[in-house]
Design a protein around this motif. Structure first.
Motif, PDB file in Angstrom:
ATOM      1  N   THR A 169       0.841  -1.205   0.000  1.00  0.00           N
ATOM      2  CA  THR A 169       0.000   0.000   0.000  1.00  0.00           C
ATOM      3  C   THR A 169       0.870   1.247   0.000  1.00  0.00           C
ATOM      4  O   THR A 169       0.609   2.194  -0.756  1.00  0.00           O
ATOM      5  CB  THR A 169      -0.932   0.006   1.224  1.00  0.00           C
ATOM      6  OG1 THR A 169      -1.786  -1.138   1.158  1.00  0.00           O
ATOM      7  CG2 THR A 169      -1.784   1.265   1.270  1.00  0.00           C
ATOM      8  N   ASP A 212       2.350   1.793  -3.340  1.00  0.00           N
ATOM      9  CA  ASP A 212       1.326   2.318  -4.246  1.00  0.00           C
ATOM     10  C   ASP A 212       1.097   3.801  -3.995  1.00  0.00           C
ATOM     11  O   ASP A 212       0.975   4.589  -4.941  1.00  0.00           O
ATOM     12  CB  ASP A 212       0.032   1.527  -4.065  1.00  0.00           C
ATOM     13  CG  ASP A 212      -0.904   1.685  -5.246  1.00  0.00           C
ATOM     14  OD1 ASP A 212      -0.438   1.577  -6.401  1.00  0.00           O
ATOM     15  OD2 ASP A 212      -2.102   1.914  -5.015  1.00  0.00           O
ATOM     16  N   SER A 236       3.863   5.685  -5.505  1.00  0.00           N
ATOM     17  CA  SER A 236       3.933   5.615  -6.968  1.00  0.00           C
ATOM     18  C   SER A 236       3.320   6.838  -7.639  1.00  0.00           C
ATOM     19  O   SER A 236       3.799   7.264  -8.684  1.00  0.00           O
ATOM     20  CB  SER A 236       3.263   4.340  -7.487  1.00  0.00           C
ATOM     21  OG  SER A 236       1.855   4.412  -7.403  1.00  0.00           O
ATOM     22  N   SER A 238       4.971  -7.522  -8.139  1.00  0.00           N
ATOM     23  CA  SER A 238       5.594  -6.818  -7.012  1.00  0.00           C
ATOM     24  C   SER A 238       6.310  -7.844  -6.157  1.00  0.00           C
ATOM     25  O   SER A 238       5.803  -8.959  -5.970  1.00  0.00           O
ATOM     26  CB  SER A 238       4.557  -6.087  -6.153  1.00  0.00           C
ATOM     27  OG  SER A 238       4.087  -4.931  -6.779  1.00  0.00           O
ATOM     28  N   THR A 268       8.262  -3.011  -7.976  1.00  0.00           N
ATOM     29  CA  THR A 268       7.011  -3.169  -8.712  1.00  0.00           C
ATOM     30  C   THR A 268       7.281  -2.939 -10.192  1.00  0.00           C
ATOM     31  O   THR A 268       7.894  -1.945 -10.570  1.00  0.00           O
ATOM     32  CB  THR A 268       5.940  -2.191  -8.204  1.00  0.00           C
ATOM     33  OG1 THR A 268       5.684  -2.464  -6.824  1.00  0.00           O
ATOM     34  CG2 THR A 268       4.644  -2.317  -8.986  1.00  0.00           C
TER      35      THR A 268
END
Length: 129
Positions: A27, A30, A33, A59, A105
């Motif tokens: 999380t 993300d 990102s 990932s 990732t």
């Protein structure tokens, strides 16, 4: 220079051992990102509007130590590798200078439901060219 995202560890992110539950590292990667894409000059909404949809292909997580409730985690996002249809980003999660976890990732460029090469201008931004 890496793109940086930071957040305090919330109680809800910890397991019964008092350490951050493993799924939260994904999380945080993300969350980081979005800043990484923006730092490349590639706003997520602009990519999707153009029909370029970066999707997560894979990932991986590699732990070095634990983050705990009350810590503040910082995630450094760096481009690791750019391919014809993919890009791999390394998210280094740390508490202070102590590395807690490294998340890698790989995003694949998808258009019309299948893998496709990055548009030339997107690839140029991803490679710094």
């Amino acid at each position: 220079m890496p793109q940086v995202w930071s957040s305090p560890v919330r109680y809800v992110e910890c397991d019964q051992q008092g350490v951050v539950f493993n799924a939260h590292y994904l999380t945080w990667a993300d969350e980081a990102s979005y800043g990484w894409w923006a730092a490349q000059g590639l706003a997520w909404d602009d990519l999707v509007t153009r029909g370029v949809d970066p999707m997560v292909k894979a990932s991986s997580l590699e732990w070095a130590s634990s983050a705990r409730w009350g810590d503040t985690v910082t995630v450094d996002a760096d481009t690791e590798q750019v391919g014809r249809t993919s890009v791999t980003v390394r998210f280094t999660v740390r508490v202070g200078e102590r590395v807690v976890c490294v998340v890698r990732t790989t995003y694949v460029c998808v258009a019309e439901g299948r893998s496709t090469p990055w548009p030339d201008d997107v690839r140029a931004r991803l490679t710094g060219g």
